[in-house]
Design an enzyme around this catalytic site. Structure first.
Site, PDB file in Angstrom:
ATOM      1  N   ARG A 192      -8.587  10.273  -8.489  1.00  0.00           N
ATOM      2  CA  ARG A 192      -7.735  10.978  -7.520  1.00  0.00           C
ATOM      3  C   ARG A 192      -7.016   9.929  -6.695  1.00  0.00           C
ATOM      4  O   ARG A 192      -7.452   9.566  -5.619  1.00  0.00           O
ATOM      5  CB  ARG A 192      -8.581  11.899  -6.635  1.00  0.00           C
ATOM      6  N   GLU A 211     -13.563   4.449  -3.271  1.00  0.00           N
ATOM      7  CA  GLU A 211     -12.147   4.699  -2.984  1.00  0.00           C
ATOM      8  C   GLU A 211     -11.513   5.616  -4.022  1.00  0.00           C
ATOM      9  O   GLU A 211     -11.591   5.348  -5.224  1.00  0.00           O
ATOM     10  CB  GLU A 211     -11.444   3.322  -3.003  1.00  0.00           C
ATOM     11  N   ASP A 212     -10.887   6.675  -3.554  1.00  0.00           N
ATOM     12  CA  ASP A 212     -10.116   7.573  -4.417  1.00  0.00           C
ATOM     13  C   ASP A 212     -10.907   8.115  -5.610  1.00  0.00           C
ATOM     14  O   ASP A 212     -10.473   8.034  -6.765  1.00  0.00           O
ATOM     15  CB  ASP A 212      -8.814   6.883  -4.868  1.00  0.00           C
ATOM     16  N   TYR A 215       0.843  -1.187   0.000  1.00  0.00           N
ATOM     17  CA  TYR A 215       0.000   0.000   0.000  1.00  0.00           C
ATOM     18  C   TYR A 215       0.879   1.238   0.000  1.00  0.00           C
ATOM     19  O   TYR A 215       1.976   1.221  -0.533  1.00  0.00           O
ATOM     20  CB  TYR A 215      -1.045  -0.066   1.147  1.00  0.00           C
ATOM     21  N   LYS A 247      -6.018  -2.233  -1.262  1.00  0.00           N
ATOM     22  CA  LYS A 247      -6.916  -2.096  -0.106  1.00  0.00           C
ATOM     23  C   LYS A 247      -7.499  -3.449   0.288  1.00  0.00           C
ATOM     24  O   LYS A 247      -7.628  -3.777   1.464  1.00  0.00           O
ATOM     25  CB  LYS A 247      -8.067  -1.136  -0.427  1.00  0.00           C
ATOM     26  N   ASP A 292     -13.962   5.506   2.143  1.00  0.00           N
ATOM     27  CA  ASP A 292     -12.845   5.456   3.087  1.00  0.00           C
ATOM     28  C   ASP A 292     -12.095   6.779   3.157  1.00  0.00           C
ATOM     29  O   ASP A 292     -11.593   7.148   4.219  1.00  0.00           O
ATOM     30  CB  ASP A 292     -11.889   4.321   2.701  1.00  0.00           C
ATOM     31  N   ASP A 293     -12.020   7.489   2.038  1.00  0.00           N
ATOM     32  CA  ASP A 293     -11.281   8.766   2.038  1.00  0.00           C
ATOM     33  C   ASP A 293     -11.973   9.796   2.908  1.00  0.00           C
ATOM     34  O   ASP A 293     -11.336  10.692   3.450  1.00  0.00           O
ATOM     35  CB  ASP A 293     -11.162   9.315   0.611  1.00  0.00           C
ATOM     36  N   ASN A 305      -0.478  11.876   1.106  1.00  0.00           N
ATOM     37  CA  ASN A 305       0.267  10.729   0.577  1.00  0.00           C
ATOM     38  C   ASN A 305       0.584  10.954  -0.887  1.00  0.00           C
ATOM     39  O   ASN A 305      -0.130  11.708  -1.559  1.00  0.00           O
ATOM     40  CB  ASN A 305      -0.589   9.454   0.687  1.00  0.00           C
TER      41      ASN A 305
HETATM   42  P1  NAD Z   1      -9.039  16.223  -2.415  1.00  0.00           P
HETATM   43  O1  NAD Z   1      -8.592  16.402  -3.809  1.00  0.00           O
HETATM   44  O2  NAD Z   1     -10.464  15.933  -2.140  1.00  0.00           O
HETATM   45  O3  NAD Z   1      -8.658  17.559  -1.599  1.00  0.00           O
HETATM   46  C1  NAD Z   1      -7.455  18.263  -1.713  1.00  0.00           C
HETATM   47  C2  NAD Z   1      -7.665  19.637  -1.115  1.00  0.00           C
HETATM   48  O4  NAD Z   1      -6.407  20.307  -1.089  1.00  0.00           O
HETATM   49  C3  NAD Z   1      -8.621  20.518  -1.918  1.00  0.00           C
HETATM   50  O5  NAD Z   1      -9.472  21.204  -1.044  1.00  0.00           O
HETATM   51  C4  NAD Z   1      -7.704  21.516  -2.591  1.00  0.00           C
HETATM   52  O6  NAD Z   1      -8.308  22.782  -2.825  1.00  0.00           O
HETATM   53  C5  NAD Z   1      -6.604  21.634  -1.552  1.00  0.00           C
HETATM   54  N1  NAD Z   1      -5.375  22.183  -2.107  1.00  0.00           N
HETATM   55  C6  NAD Z   1      -4.760  21.857  -3.260  1.00  0.00           C
HETATM   56  N2  NAD Z   1      -3.673  22.656  -3.443  1.00  0.00           N
HETATM   57  C7  NAD Z   1      -3.615  23.452  -2.364  1.00  0.00           C
HETATM   58  C8  NAD Z   1      -2.739  24.497  -1.973  1.00  0.00           C
HETATM   59  N3  NAD Z   1      -1.701  24.828  -2.714  1.00  0.00           N
HETATM   60  N4  NAD Z   1      -2.984  25.111  -0.806  1.00  0.00           N
HETATM   61  C9  NAD Z   1      -4.035  24.783  -0.041  1.00  0.00           C
HETATM   62  N5  NAD Z   1      -4.903  23.806  -0.355  1.00  0.00           N
HETATM   63  C10 NAD Z   1      -4.694  23.161  -1.514  1.00  0.00           C
HETATM   64  O7  NAD Z   1      -8.123  15.102  -1.813  1.00  0.00           O
HETATM   65  P2  NAD Z   1      -8.346  14.323  -0.424  1.00  0.00           P
HETATM   66  O8  NAD Z   1      -9.069  13.052  -0.666  1.00  0.00           O
HETATM   67  O9  NAD Z   1      -8.906  15.254   0.568  1.00  0.00           O
HETATM   68  O10 NAD Z   1      -6.849  13.932  -0.082  1.00  0.00           O
HETATM   69  C11 NAD Z   1      -5.886  14.918   0.197  1.00  0.00           C
HETATM   70  C12 NAD Z   1      -4.614  14.265   0.671  1.00  0.00           C
HETATM   71  O11 NAD Z   1      -4.856  13.567   1.879  1.00  0.00           O
HETATM   72  C13 NAD Z   1      -4.047  13.240  -0.314  1.00  0.00           C
HETATM   73  O12 NAD Z   1      -2.656  13.429  -0.410  1.00  0.00           O
HETATM   74  C14 NAD Z   1      -4.347  11.926   0.317  1.00  0.00           C
HETATM   75  O13 NAD Z   1      -3.367  10.959   0.034  1.00  0.00           O
HETATM   76  C15 NAD Z   1      -4.315  12.277   1.777  1.00  0.00           C
HETATM   77  N6  NAD Z   1      -5.088  11.340   2.595  1.00  0.00           N
HETATM   78  C16 NAD Z   1      -4.491  10.785   3.669  1.00  0.00           C
HETATM   79  C17 NAD Z   1      -5.149   9.878   4.432  1.00  0.00           C
HETATM   80  C18 NAD Z   1      -4.479   9.294   5.641  1.00  0.00           C
HETATM   81  O14 NAD Z   1      -3.425   9.702   5.978  1.00  0.00           O
HETATM   82  N7  NAD Z   1      -5.047   8.355   6.327  1.00  0.00           N
HETATM   83  C19 NAD Z   1      -6.443   9.495   4.088  1.00  0.00           C
HETATM   84  C20 NAD Z   1      -7.059  10.091   2.972  1.00  0.00           C
HETATM   85  C21 NAD Z   1      -6.368  11.020   2.243  1.00  0.00           C
END
Ligand code: NAD
Length: 565
Positions: free
Chosen positions: A164, A253-254, A111, A182, A276-277, A418
């Protein structure tokens, strides 16, 4: 269609043999059945395998040793991924035995972070099919396509449209690595039977020009298109699942957040599903914050929380923390939301800004004026908690972290994006810039940090702590739906499993090696809630925890006998 007359989970005793319909090479080529050199002489004779494998009958332990010798010889993480994928596609029992015995070493390979690189390279490293692909061209055929799947029973489906992937953007059909990964974690961490899992990639095209230009890309060579057609395809998928596998849990997912929220809201009350996200991430982050509160001896209701990123993860986490605060303090939702400030790519999410807000951001929009950079938000809000979910690597600069540290003795900094390259700051940076005071957790793993003679162990807010247990519980009790309350219960159960010793080392999550115990505990909680709320589809067993543990898959070879057709 089924490979065996009865499944492993239906056998009455370990001595009972699985009656197999296939013979010879067909058995060796089916990873759910293959035992390689571990077939006994009796099985070799009875199943037409004699001469097709080397003479020595081996135990699984010897096979594990051989796998590890080959695996550890590889130095490139992507090569390790390819090696484990090949094993997965050859012999599932051995794959899960190796994975479960070496979970800490191999989770980052199967993963995040390595699965991210594997998805980017998917068309180039592709060897063998796993799971199902449903594309725009399959419209009108999905239900009949499900009859092509090799198993009659499916408990868990993980589906992505590849739009995504982690923090890597639109990877189209290459995103298949995520549902596969997953579900591997569902089996290893949650004890779901491998034969009851189904990874699905919904191919609605990709807007990633690099992939469209790549001659080895394996998805539809077209851009993402009409929204109505997209939603119609998803609807056809959901209806086909309801018809073919009505008890199956669907994990979204994603998906990009413009689809993730509407899909979750459309189906969450109608079918057994979760995202899950949004919900899993919310629960795992809340659990980490509850651990942080234990470390600081404070309450969530006393915090000021800034999110860098305002997408699926941010709103999922914020909603779950709101639920936690309401539960803990008796505040209303609206009062609790006043403790949050969200920043997206345009700046602080505010009510009267120059642009229309996406629906999921509206409940968190502030009355303040638009501020377009994080540093100024930190100066104004003086947050106690900073959560990075922006996919913007290194966005938390030294200046930003030190500004936060000016006002808060023990700042909580979660860099959850991530893969590792997208993390808003590293563990070492967070500790160094706060003289070791930060309570840090990340999305992708970081090694322990030594600073001024002290070792700090950063926690990994890995969704794997939550989703396998939630999925296991919901599927075992045949819940009709999954509620936010179930995720809140899961978060609390996880936080309670962090020991005082772990907290003393700075980690807000329990050791991942305890994942089976964690999943069994979470699954028990989910079942209890489902029974109490009248959402379960089976009769309540006298001892729910025992019922859960007894139903968990173990990677042990069953005995085989030839089935009379
Ligand atoms: P998403 O695309 O739904 O959201 C991303 C957000 O970041 C959006 O609101 C966007 O406007 C904002 N953004 C982008 N560029 C930016 C900048 N320069 N300044 C400020 N904000 C900015 O994606 P998501 O599903 O919310 O995931 C976001 C991140 O979180 C990913 O990298 C994902 O891998 C990570 N994530 C981690 C976990 C975990 O650690 N368990 C779980 C889910 C997602």
């Amino acid at each position: 269609m089924n490979l065996v007359r009865k499944q492993r989970y239906q056998l009455d005793s370990d001595d009972e043999a699985l009656e197999v319909f296939a013979r010879g090479e067909a058995i060796l080529n089916e990873p759910l059945l293959n035992k390689g050199t571990a077939f006994s002489l009796k099985e070799r004779n009875e199943l037409g395998l004699r001469g097709l494998v080397p003479p020595k009958v081996t135990k699984i332990e010897e096979q594990v040793e051989r796998v590890l010798e080959n695996y550890r010889r590889k130095t490139d993480p992507l090569e390790k991924f390819i090696f484990l994928t090949s094993l997965h596609d050859r012999n599932e029992t051995l794959y899960y035995r190796v994975l479960m015995d070496n979970l800490m070493e191999m989770t980052p390979i199967v993963y995040t972070p390595v699965v991210g690189a594997a998805c980017q390279q998917f068309g180039h490293i592709y060897r063998k099919n796993r799971g199902m692909y449903l594309s725009m061209e399959d419209k009108g055929h999905i239900r009949e396509m499900f009859d092509n799947w090799k198993q009659d029973e499916v408990d868990i489906i993980v589906i992505s449209d590849g739009s995504r992937i982690l923090g890597l953007g639109d990877l189209g059909a290459n995103g298949m690595g995520i549902p596969i990964g997953k579900l591997a974690l569902y089996v290893a961490g949650g004890g779901i039977f491998p034969c009851k899992t189904l990874p699905i990639l919904l191919d609605a095209g990709t807007n990633n020009q690099e992939l469209l230009d790549d001659p080895l890309y394996l998805g539809l060579n077209q851009k993402r298109g009409d929204e109505d057609e997209y939603y119609a395809l998803v609807d056809e998928f959901v209806n086909a699942v309801q018809d073919k596998w009505p008890k199956a849990l669907i994990q979204w997912e994603d998906f990009t957040n413009n689809h993730a929220f509407p899909l979750l809201n459309k189906y969450r009350e109608k079918v057994l599903c979760f995202n899950d996200d949004i919900q899993g991430t919310g629960a795992v982050a809340l659990s980490g914050l509850l651990g942080g509160m234990r470390m600081k001896g404070e309450k969530l209701a006393d915090q000021r929380i800034v999110f860098y990123g305002a997408g699926s993860a941010a709103v999922g986490i914020a909603d779950m923390i709101v639920a936690g605060i309401v539960e803990e303090s008796g505040m209303t939702d609206a009062e609790a939301r006043k403790l949050f400030w969200l920043i997206d790519s345009q700046g602080l999410v505010v009510k009267n800004g120059p642009r229309a807000l996406q629906a999921h951001k509206v409940p968190y929009a502030r009355d303040e004026k638009l501020i377009d950079n994080l540093l100024d938000v930190i100066k104004m809000i003086k947050p106690t908690i900073l959560i990075g979910v922006s996919g913007q690597g290194q966005a938390f600069s030294k200046e930003i972290i030190q500004e936060m540290f000016k006002y808060v003795k023990q700042p909580i900094i979660f860099s959850l994006s991530n893969p590792t390259s997208k993390s808003e700051c590293t563990a070492e940076q967070a500790y160094k810039w706060t003289k070791g005071k930060a309570i840090f957790a990340s999305g992708s793993p970081f090694d322990p940090v030594r600073l001024n003679g002290k070792i700090y162990v950063p926690g990994q807010g890995n969704n794997m702590f939550i989703f396998p247990g939630v999925g296991l519980g919901a599927s075992l009790c045949q819940a009709s739906k999954i509620t936010d309350g179930m995720f809140y219960t899961a978060a609390k159960a996880l936080a309670e499993m962090v020991t005082e010793e772990e907290l003393a080392l700075g980690t807000v999550y329990p050791d991942l090696s305890k994942i089976r115990k964690i999943s069994a505990t979470i699954a028990t909680g989910i079942c209890e809630m489902a029974f109490a709320a009248g959402l379960a589809g089976i009769e309540e067993p006298p001892d729910i925890h025992k019922f859960v543990k007894d139903k968990m898959y173990q990677p042990v070879y069953p005995k085989y006998a030839a089935a009379d057709r």
